[in-house]
Design an enzyme around this catalytic site. Structure first.
Site, PDB file in Angstrom:
ATOM      1  N   GLU A   1       0.804  -1.222   0.000  1.00 53.97           N
ATOM      2  CA  GLU A   1       0.000   0.000   0.000  1.00 53.97           C
ATOM      3  C   GLU A   1       0.839   1.275   0.000  1.00 53.97           C
ATOM      4  OE1 GLU A   1      -2.715  -3.232   1.363  1.00 53.97           O
ATOM      5  OE2 GLU A   1      -0.653  -2.652   1.833  1.00 53.97           O
TER       6      GLU A   1
ATOM      7  N   HIS B   1     -11.300  -5.968   8.974  1.00 57.64           N
ATOM      8  CA  HIS B   1     -12.007  -5.670   7.727  1.00 57.64           C
ATOM      9  C   HIS B   1     -13.269  -4.845   7.989  1.00 57.64           C
ATOM     10  CE1 HIS B   1      -9.553  -9.169   6.695  1.00 57.64           C
ATOM     11  NE2 HIS B   1      -9.649  -8.811   5.424  1.00 57.64           N
TER      12      HIS B   1
END
Length: 639
Positions: free
Chosen positions: A378, A445
């Site tokens: 990322e 998540h």
């Protein structure tokens, strides 16, 4: 090489006199900076570190501007907002570092990607030290460059020490160049103190990269003759090591070579020194004579964001009833059609269409160049997006789940957010953030982490609750040249439908939406909270609520919030986030500050439990604030 050496010698005197604040010396390493820069074409970007003064002088930056930069004067490159070499300049195709070192490697990837997409036979060159090669950004950037065959020259200046830590305590491979083959990258070792070897080898490799785009890793063997910065000294360095490398001084040895070959004589060298000294003295006088920079608060704030005049586009097309996820997909597709320089990057977004299938079919329509699968890295991907923006392109990065943004946090808050304020470079990047609970996805998540970013000047934060808003605001995000974090609640993707125009349209940032009109209580919320509030009002059969959907958190519609609270006299703020440090707390503080005289009750906040988000449905239901909101709302009604 003589010019940066003489500037440094002068700076060390000024440092002792207290006329500059800090200095990172590159004495003994000039051959690398000068050799690499002279081997590059003038319109090819170089991303230097704080020991690469030779890059700046070799690009012929006026010395008074460099001196003004180090003095914090207006003629520098950052209006006094950053120091030393922490700046960039499009005019001279230099992109300066930030203190976190690693992110600039990903930025070099992005610049190189733009070269490749535009079919330009160009490369970017980026510097790091041997200490920086331990950072994750180094490995991520090398991996991306290798996978995408990006024309990047990665330059490691191995000068023996990371501050006081010797290389034996930094890594255990024999040579840092050995790391190249592990990523499938060609690598070379060059004597960084030999200007002829540096220039000839880099010239050869640069031309090779232009003809055959690919990354190459270079390890320059050199030595740091002074401290990490002057205050740290060199007492930790063995004396014999200093003597050994002192004998390898790149300027003295090259000068002797030129004298032996009859290319130069003592008179010419004296002439060089006299001319450079005159240039330094004249430019120092000019920099010292410049007035101390004055703070203009309005200008300081204005320079945090790139100017953007929103153009509202109203669709006159028919509407269709679509889901939230379809609205996001339509905005992405229509923005790709509208912006030919827009590139999408994210894990699994190409062939697979993303884990939520939002970009399904995009690769076939727009090509793999513009819809790109990324490795799981990322931080470097965000850096790559920044590099694309430096080259005048637009980028979208999909965080597969907003939770994963923590792995790319540094370049967002320290590079994207600050770059406009620091040296007037826009960061034209949208970061999509699928977020939120209620779907049994557990602690990694399910976070709604908007508060990590709402406090960072330079970022815009958008968080829609309905398909119509999602499409219009996402289209605007791609038009806005500033970094935008766009939060999309996963639980809304396929559960919320609305009539939405088929064609392209935009909506302005910083404008809330009044969902219900009422006179008794202001309910202020966003995202899934809007739907929880609607469900609760229906269940309680309460018609007195003035329900405000913020939609945009930064910029915030403070005027709309105050208008509602001043009307009702009571306010309750609902957030899915836990309350400590939440954006709900900021809104509550603003209401207390701006609407105090209108309040008939305490400002209430309702949020999730102060725990990580649990997986089991029963635990998650209790964690989320919907039921507690009902009780708090009743309490406020009865107050």
């Amino acid at each position: 090489m003589l010019k940066p050496r003489m500037i440094e010698e002068k700076m060390l005197i000024l440092l002792r006199q207290g006329k500059i604040s800090k200095w990172f010396s590159g004495i003994g390493q000039e051959a690398i900076s000068v050799g690499v820069t002279k081997a590059m074409q003038e319109d090819e970007y170089i991303l230097p570190m704080h020991r690469n003064l030779g890059v700046f002088t070799s690009r012929n930056i006026p010395l008074y501007r460099l001196f003004s930069q180090w003095q914090g004067k207006a003629s520098g490159f950052t209006k006094g907002r950053d120091r030393s070499f922490h700046f960039g300049t499009q005019e001279y195709k230099i992109v300066g570092m930030i203190s976190h070192l690693g992110p600039q490697l990903g930025v070099a990837d992005g610049i190189a990607l733009a070269h490749k997409l535009k079919n330009e036979k160009k490369l970017s060159a980026v510097f790091t030290g041997e200490g920086g090669t331990s950072e994750g950004d180094f490995h991520e950037a090398l991996n991306i460059a290798a996978v995408w065959d990006l024309p990047v020259l990665f330059c490691i200046e191995n000068n023996g020490y990371g501050l006081s830590t010797p290389t034996i305590e930094q890594y255990r491979c024999k040579d840092l160049a050995d790391r190249g083959p592990g990523y499938g990258i060609e690598s070379h070792i060059i004597d960084g103190n030999n200007i002829i070897e540096v220039f000839e080898k880099i010239s050869e490799l640069a031309q090779s990269i232009r003809n055959e785009p690919r990354p190459i890793l270079i390890e320059f063997k050199t030595f740091r003759m002074r401290g990490h910065e002057e205050a740290s000294g060199t007492k930790y360095v063995p004396e014999e090591l200093m003597e050994e490398w002192g004998d390898k001084d790149p300027i003295i040895n090259f000068e002797n070579y030129l004298l032996q070959e009859g290319i130069l004589n003592e008179e010419k060298i004296k002439g060089f020194r006299k001319s450079i000294k005159k240039e330094i003295d004249e430019n120092l006088h000019k920099a010292f004579s410049e007035n101390i920079i004055e703070s203009d608060t309005s200008q300081e704030i204005a320079d945090v964001y790139e100017t953007y005049d929103h153009q509202e586009i109203i669709s006159k097309s028919n509407k269709e009833n679509i889901r939230f996820v379809d609205a996001i997909s339509q905005a992405l597709k229509q923005s790709l059609e509208r912006h030919y320089d827009l590139v999408f990057m994210g894990q699994d977004i190409a062939d697979y269409g993303g884990v939520f299938k939002i970009t399904e079919g995009f690769m076939g329509e727009f090509g793999k160049d513009r819809v790109r699968n990324t490795p799981i890295c990322e931080s470097a991907v965000v850096g790559t997006a920044m590099g694309l923006s430096i080259k005048g392109m637009k980028a979208m990065v999909e965080m597969q789940f907003s939770d994963f943004v923590s792995s790319g946090f540094n370049p967002i808050v320290n590079y994207l957010a600050k770059v406009k304020y620091r040296w007037d470079q826009k960061a034209d990047v949208v970061i999509r953030m699928p977020c939120g609970g209620g779907v049994g996805a557990g602690p990694f998540h399910s976070q709604t982490n908007e508060a990590w970013f709402t406090k960072v000047p330079g970022l815009k934060v958008i968080y829609p609750a309905f398909p119509y808003d999602a499409k219009g605001l996402l289209n605007t995000a791609f038009n806005d040249p500033n970094p935008v974090l766009f939060f999309e609640h996963k639980a809304l993707y396929r559960s919320v439908r609305q009539d939405v125009p088929v064609d392209y349209y935009t909506l302005p940032f910083g404008k809330s939406s009044r969902i219900k009109e009422g006179e008794q209580i202001s309910i202020i919320t966003y995202g899934a909270g809007v739907h929880w509030a609607l469900d609760t009002l229906e269940e309680m059969n309460f018609a007195g609520a003035d329900l405000l959907d913020l939609r945009s958190l930064q910029p915030l519609d403070l005027e709309g919030i105050c208008a509602s609270v001043n009307k009702t006299g009571k306010a309750i703020i609902l957030t899915e986030d836990s309350l400590a440090g939440s954006f709900a707390s900021e809104i509550a503080a603003l209401i207390s500050e701006h609407c105090f005289e209108s309040l008939d009750a305490p400002v209430l906040r309702v949020g999730s439990l102060e725990t990580p988000i649990p997986f089991a449905q029963t635990l998650e239901r209790e964690y989320l604030p919907k039921e507690r909101f009902k009780n708090k709302l009743q309490e406020l009604i009865e107050y």
